[in-house]
Design a protein around this motif. Structure first.
Motif, short mmCIF file in Angstrom:
data_model
loop_
_atom_site.label_atom_id
_atom_site.label_comp_id
_atom_site.label_asym_id
_atom_site.label_seq_id
_atom_site.Cartn_x
_atom_site.Cartn_y
_atom_site.Cartn_z
N PRO A 152 4.52 5.44 -3.52
CA PRO A 152 4.50 6.78 -4.13
C PRO A 152 4.31 6.70 -5.65
O PRO A 152 4.82 5.78 -6.30
CB PRO A 152 5.88 7.36 -3.77
CG PRO A 152 6.29 6.59 -2.55
CD PRO A 152 5.72 5.21 -2.72
N ASP A 153 3.57 7.65 -6.18
CA ASP A 153 3.25 7.65 -7.61
C ASP A 153 4.50 7.60 -8.48
O ASP A 153 4.55 6.86 -9.47
CB ASP A 153 2.43 8.88 -7.99
CG ASP A 153 1.02 8.81 -7.42
OD1 ASP A 153 0.55 7.68 -7.14
OD2 ASP A 153 0.38 9.87 -7.26
N ASP A 154 5.54 8.36 -8.12
CA ASP A 154 6.75 8.39 -8.95
C ASP A 154 7.46 7.04 -8.93
O ASP A 154 8.00 6.60 -9.94
CB ASP A 154 7.69 9.52 -8.54
CG ASP A 154 8.20 9.38 -7.12
OD1 ASP A 154 7.43 8.97 -6.23
OD2 ASP A 154 9.39 9.71 -6.88
N ARG B 152 0.83 -1.19 0.00
CA ARG B 152 0.00 0.00 0.00
C ARG B 152 0.87 1.25 0.00
O ARG B 152 2.01 1.24 0.44
CB ARG B 152 -0.90 0.02 1.23
CG ARG B 152 -2.00 -1.02 1.19
CD ARG B 152 -2.81 -0.96 2.49
NE ARG B 152 -4.03 -1.72 2.49
CZ ARG B 152 -4.15 -3.03 2.41
NH1 ARG B 152 -3.08 -3.75 2.26
NH2 ARG B 152 -5.30 -3.63 2.45
N GLU B 153 0.28 2.34 -0.46
CA GLU B 153 0.87 3.67 -0.41
C GLU B 153 2.23 3.76 -1.10
O GLU B 153 3.15 4.41 -0.62
CB GLU B 153 0.96 4.14 1.04
CG GLU B 153 -0.41 4.20 1.70
CD GLU B 153 -0.37 4.67 3.15
OE1 GLU B 153 0.59 5.36 3.52
OE2 GLU B 153 -1.30 4.34 3.89
N ALA C 152 5.97 4.02 -8.47
CA ALA C 152 5.13 3.12 -9.26
C ALA C 152 5.34 3.38 -10.75
O ALA C 152 5.46 2.43 -11.54
CB ALA C 152 3.67 3.29 -8.89
N ARG C 153 5.41 4.65 -11.13
CA ARG C 153 5.59 5.00 -12.54
C ARG C 153 6.95 4.50 -13.06
O ARG C 153 7.04 3.93 -14.14
CB ARG C 153 5.47 6.52 -12.69
CG ARG C 153 5.29 7.01 -14.08
CD ARG C 153 4.92 8.51 -14.19
NE ARG C 153 5.39 9.37 -13.10
CZ ARG C 153 4.62 9.81 -12.09
NH1 ARG C 153 3.35 9.45 -12.00
NH2 ARG C 153 5.12 10.60 -11.16
N ARG C 154 8.02 4.69 -12.26
CA ARG C 154 9.35 4.23 -12.68
C ARG C 154 9.38 2.71 -12.82
O ARG C 154 9.94 2.17 -13.77
CB ARG C 154 10.41 4.69 -11.69
CG ARG C 154 10.79 6.15 -11.85
CD ARG C 154 12.07 6.49 -11.12
NE ARG C 154 12.08 6.06 -9.73
CZ ARG C 154 11.84 6.85 -8.69
NH1 ARG C 154 11.58 8.13 -8.89
NH2 ARG C 154 11.88 6.39 -7.47
N LYS D 103 6.85 0.64 -13.40
CA LYS D 103 6.05 0.23 -14.57
C LYS D 103 6.80 0.50 -15.87
O LYS D 103 6.76 -0.30 -16.80
CB LYS D 103 4.71 0.96 -14.56
CG LYS D 103 3.76 0.45 -13.51
CD LYS D 103 2.45 1.22 -13.51
CE LYS D 103 1.52 0.73 -12.42
NZ LYS D 103 0.26 1.46 -12.41
N THR D 104 7.51 1.62 -15.93
CA THR D 104 8.29 1.95 -17.13
C THR D 104 9.41 0.94 -17.33
O THR D 104 9.62 0.44 -18.44
CB THR D 104 8.88 3.38 -17.02
OG1 THR D 104 7.80 4.30 -16.89
CG2 THR D 104 9.71 3.73 -18.24
#
Length: 77
Positions: free
Chosen positions: A11-13, A8-9, A15-17, A19-20
């Motif tokens: 951070p968006d950055d 959980r929780e 998760a984005r890295r 996934k990339t």
């Protein structure tokens, strides 16, 4: 059957890295994270390493014992 984990929780950055990275590597996020967790679980902890070293440690070393080992090494030359 394996267990499912939820993180959980994140951070968006982060998760984005992640996934990339996995998309560029042609993997799924689940496969990448499973690989990471599996590698981490396989590595011994410092406490486990210390306990293993303790089991193999020689408690008492005499001068005679050291000299005997040196002599054995020299005899093998």
């Amino acid at each position: 059957m394996g267990r499912a984990f939820t993180i959980r929780e994140v951070p968006d950055d982060v998760a984005r890295r992640l996934k990339t990275r996995v998309a560029e590597a042609g993997q799924s996020l689940q496969a990448d994270l499973l690989s990471l967790v599996t590698r981490e679980a396989a590595e011994p902890t410092l406490a486990e390493i210390a306990a293993r070293a303790e089991r193999y440690a020689v408690r008492e070393v005499s001068t005679e014992g050291i000299l005997a080992v040196i002599d054995e090494g020299r005899a093998d030359r």
